[in-house]
Design an enzyme around this catalytic site. Structure first.
Site, PDB file in Angstrom:
ATOM      1  N   LYS A   1       0.947  -1.240   0.123  1.00  0.00           N
ATOM      2  CA  LYS A   1       0.085  -0.055  -0.045  1.00  0.00           C
ATOM      3  C   LYS A   1       1.006   1.419   0.052  1.00  0.00           C
ATOM      4  O   LYS A   1       0.472   2.118  -0.751  1.00  0.00           O
ATOM      5  CB  LYS A   1      -0.936  -0.099   1.167  1.00  0.00           C
ATOM      6  CG  LYS A   1      -1.730  -1.425   1.390  1.00  0.00           C
ATOM      7  CD  LYS A   1      -2.849  -0.917   2.552  1.00  0.00           C
ATOM      8  CE  LYS A   1      -2.195  -0.895   3.828  1.00  0.00           C
ATOM      9  NZ  LYS A   1      -1.788  -2.021   4.224  1.00  0.00           N
TER      10      LYS A   1
ATOM     11  N   ARG B   1      -9.544   1.212   8.610  1.00  0.00           N
ATOM     12  CA  ARG B   1      -9.043  -0.283   8.780  1.00  0.00           C
ATOM     13  C   ARG B   1     -10.205  -1.236   9.643  1.00  0.00           C
ATOM     14  O   ARG B   1     -10.085  -2.345   9.602  1.00  0.00           O
ATOM     15  CB  ARG B   1      -7.931  -0.448   9.814  1.00  0.00           C
ATOM     16  CG  ARG B   1      -6.810  -0.629   8.923  1.00  0.00           C
ATOM     17  CD  ARG B   1      -5.697  -0.878  10.027  1.00  0.00           C
ATOM     18  NE  ARG B   1      -4.336  -1.169   9.899  1.00  0.00           N
ATOM     19  CZ  ARG B   1      -3.308  -0.627   9.376  1.00  0.00           C
ATOM     20  NH1 ARG B   1      -3.269   0.542   9.120  1.00  0.00           N
ATOM     21  NH2 ARG B   1      -2.274  -1.346   9.750  1.00  0.00           N
TER      22      ARG B   1
ATOM     23  N   ARG C   1      11.648  -6.817   5.756  1.00  0.00           N
ATOM     24  CA  ARG C   1      11.690  -5.207   5.542  1.00  0.00           C
ATOM     25  C   ARG C   1      12.377  -4.484   6.620  1.00  0.00           C
ATOM     26  O   ARG C   1      12.100  -4.547   7.772  1.00  0.00           O
ATOM     27  CB  ARG C   1      10.174  -4.782   5.418  1.00  0.00           C
ATOM     28  CG  ARG C   1      10.086  -3.257   5.544  1.00  0.00           C
ATOM     29  CD  ARG C   1       8.887  -2.766   5.128  1.00  0.00           C
ATOM     30  NE  ARG C   1       7.813  -2.894   6.221  1.00  0.00           N
ATOM     31  CZ  ARG C   1       6.515  -2.645   6.220  1.00  0.00           C
ATOM     32  NH1 ARG C   1       6.063  -2.072   4.999  1.00  0.00           N
ATOM     33  NH2 ARG C   1       5.523  -2.808   7.429  1.00  0.00           N
TER      34      ARG C   1
ATOM     35  N   ARG D   1      11.459  -2.667  12.130  1.00  0.00           N
ATOM     36  CA  ARG D   1      10.286  -2.536  12.817  1.00  0.00           C
ATOM     37  C   ARG D   1       9.807  -3.528  13.886  1.00  0.00           C
ATOM     38  O   ARG D   1       9.869  -4.694  13.546  1.00  0.00           O
ATOM     39  CB  ARG D   1       9.141  -1.918  12.189  1.00  0.00           C
ATOM     40  CG  ARG D   1       9.225  -0.494  11.602  1.00  0.00           C
ATOM     41  CD  ARG D   1       8.438  -0.199  10.286  1.00  0.00           C
ATOM     42  NE  ARG D   1       7.002  -0.753  10.643  1.00  0.00           N
ATOM     43  CZ  ARG D   1       5.870  -0.423   9.918  1.00  0.00           C
ATOM     44  NH1 ARG D   1       6.060   0.087   8.694  1.00  0.00           N
ATOM     45  NH2 ARG D   1       4.549  -0.903  10.191  1.00  0.00           N
TER      46      ARG D   1
ATOM     47  N   ARG E   1      -0.996  -8.968  13.248  1.00  0.00           N
ATOM     48  CA  ARG E   1      -1.321  -7.764  12.457  1.00  0.00           C
ATOM     49  C   ARG E   1      -2.487  -8.569  11.364  1.00  0.00           C
ATOM     50  O   ARG E   1      -3.329  -8.086  10.826  1.00  0.00           O
ATOM     51  CB  ARG E   1      -0.335  -7.163  11.714  1.00  0.00           C
ATOM     52  CG  ARG E   1       0.279  -6.300  12.720  1.00  0.00           C
ATOM     53  CD  ARG E   1       1.645  -5.818  12.222  1.00  0.00           C
ATOM     54  NE  ARG E   1       1.589  -4.776  11.326  1.00  0.00           N
ATOM     55  CZ  ARG E   1       2.680  -4.485  10.461  1.00  0.00           C
ATOM     56  NH1 ARG E   1       3.518  -5.261  10.515  1.00  0.00           N
ATOM     57  NH2 ARG E   1       2.396  -3.493   9.607  1.00  0.00           N
TER      58      ARG E   1
HETATM   59  P1  AMP Z   1       1.123   0.367   9.160  1.00  0.00           P
HETATM   60  O1  AMP Z   1       2.501   1.162   8.976  1.00  0.00           O
HETATM   61  O2  AMP Z   1      -0.105   1.043   8.207  1.00  0.00           O
HETATM   62  O3  AMP Z   1       1.197  -0.959   9.112  1.00  0.00           O
HETATM   63  O4  AMP Z   1       0.658   0.901  10.780  1.00  0.00           O
HETATM   64  C1  AMP Z   1       1.705   0.557  11.779  1.00  0.00           C
HETATM   65  C2  AMP Z   1       0.789   0.636  13.029  1.00  0.00           C
HETATM   66  O5  AMP Z   1       0.224   2.026  13.276  1.00  0.00           O
HETATM   67  C3  AMP Z   1      -0.380  -0.405  12.887  1.00  0.00           C
HETATM   68  O6  AMP Z   1       0.079  -1.734  13.426  1.00  0.00           O
HETATM   69  C4  AMP Z   1      -1.095   0.220  14.207  1.00  0.00           C
HETATM   70  O7  AMP Z   1      -0.597   0.019  15.542  1.00  0.00           O
HETATM   71  C5  AMP Z   1      -1.143   1.616  13.683  1.00  0.00           C
HETATM   72  N1  AMP Z   1      -2.113   2.167  12.653  1.00  0.00           N
HETATM   73  C6  AMP Z   1      -1.988   2.568  11.340  1.00  0.00           C
HETATM   74  N2  AMP Z   1      -3.241   2.850  10.848  1.00  0.00           N
HETATM   75  C7  AMP Z   1      -4.028   2.567  11.800  1.00  0.00           C
HETATM   76  C8  AMP Z   1      -5.479   2.738  11.792  1.00  0.00           C
HETATM   77  N3  AMP Z   1      -6.335   2.998  10.819  1.00  0.00           N
HETATM   78  N4  AMP Z   1      -6.257   2.376  12.839  1.00  0.00           N
HETATM   79  C9  AMP Z   1      -5.314   1.845  13.858  1.00  0.00           C
HETATM   80  N5  AMP Z   1      -4.306   1.934  14.355  1.00  0.00           N
HETATM   81  C10 AMP Z   1      -3.419   2.273  12.971  1.00  0.00           C
END
Ligand code: AMP
Length: 205
Positions: free
Chosen positions: A13, A88, A122, A152, A163
């Site tokens: 994404k 989400r 990653r 990360r 996740r």
């Molecule tokens: P990502 O980089 O999109 O994988 O997001 C990393 C982390 O940020 C996720 O595992 C959540 O803890 C938080 N996060 C990102 N987007 C959301 C969302 N829409 N709702 C809740 N938590 C989020």
């Protein structure tokens, strides 16, 4: 043009959002990045957000949407935006929907084994944020600025599975919702970034 990219972690994404942003001159808004910025703050909320991210859990919906709405209220979003990582779940769909209509919900599909394989390789640069895939020990430095790389905490296997579980349970109902609204487009994410982007361009043109 309000675009939301939906997909499991590691479905690309972020990469696609950056490509759409460049071609269509729209800001790419990653809620993961918004959360990581918040997590750097030495406040009670910042510490809470960091702990939640590191455990592979989702930030509470009201907090997430309020951080996001603050960002979408900025001038550069006036003509549209690309959302990477939000909404989400159905609650976020509803909260966001009070202020913003999504014109294109693009669902990038990827199998579970492909997700685990991608994410566990990653690595990110501490300094400039550059992402590198499967760097060997010899290439343990960023290819752009030479700084050290880190993985990360939420890209470690246990957090990855957490996740994926969250995605399957909470995100999939949204797909039906956007389908009913007539704005859903599904694409196969198991291809090169250029191929996936080609599929997205066909949708947006
Ligand atoms: P990502 O980089 O999109 O994988 O997001 C990393 C982390 O940020 C996720 O595992 C959540 O803890 C938080 N996060 C990102 N987007 C959301 C969302 N829409 N709702 C809740 N938590 C989020």
């Amino acid at each position: 043009m309000h675009i939301a990219l939906i997909g499991p972690p590691g479905s690309g994404k972020g990469t696609q959002s950056a490509k759409i942003s460049k071609l269509y001159a729209l800001p790419s808004i990653s809620t993961g990045e918004l959360c990581r910025l918040e997590a750097k703050k030495k406040t009670k909320q910042g510490r809470f957000v960091k702990k939640t991210i590191d455990n592979g859990k989702l930030i509470p919906d009201e907090l997430m949407i309020s951080l996001l709405k603050r960002r979408l209220g900025k001038k550069d979003c006036a003509n549209g935006f690309v959302l990477d990582g939000c909404p989400r779940n159905m609650k976020q769909v509803k909260l966001l929907g009070k202020n913003f209509h999504i014109d294109y919900a693009i669902y990038v599909k990827l199998s579970e084994s492909a997700i685990v394989k991608r994410l566990s390789g990653r690595w990110q640069c501490r300094k400039c944020g550059n992402i590198m895939w499967f760097p060997t020990k010899k290439v343990a430095k960023c290819s752009k600025c030479g700084s050290s790389l880190y993985q990360r905490d939420d890209d470690k296997p246990t957090a990855i599975r957490e996740r994926i579980g969250i995605f399957n349970k909470l995100t999939k109902p949204m797909i039906n919702y956007y389908k009913k609204k007539g704005v859903l487009h599904q694409i196969d994410g198991n291809a090169t970034p250029e191929e996936v982007f080609g599929r997205i361009k066909k949708i947006l043109h």
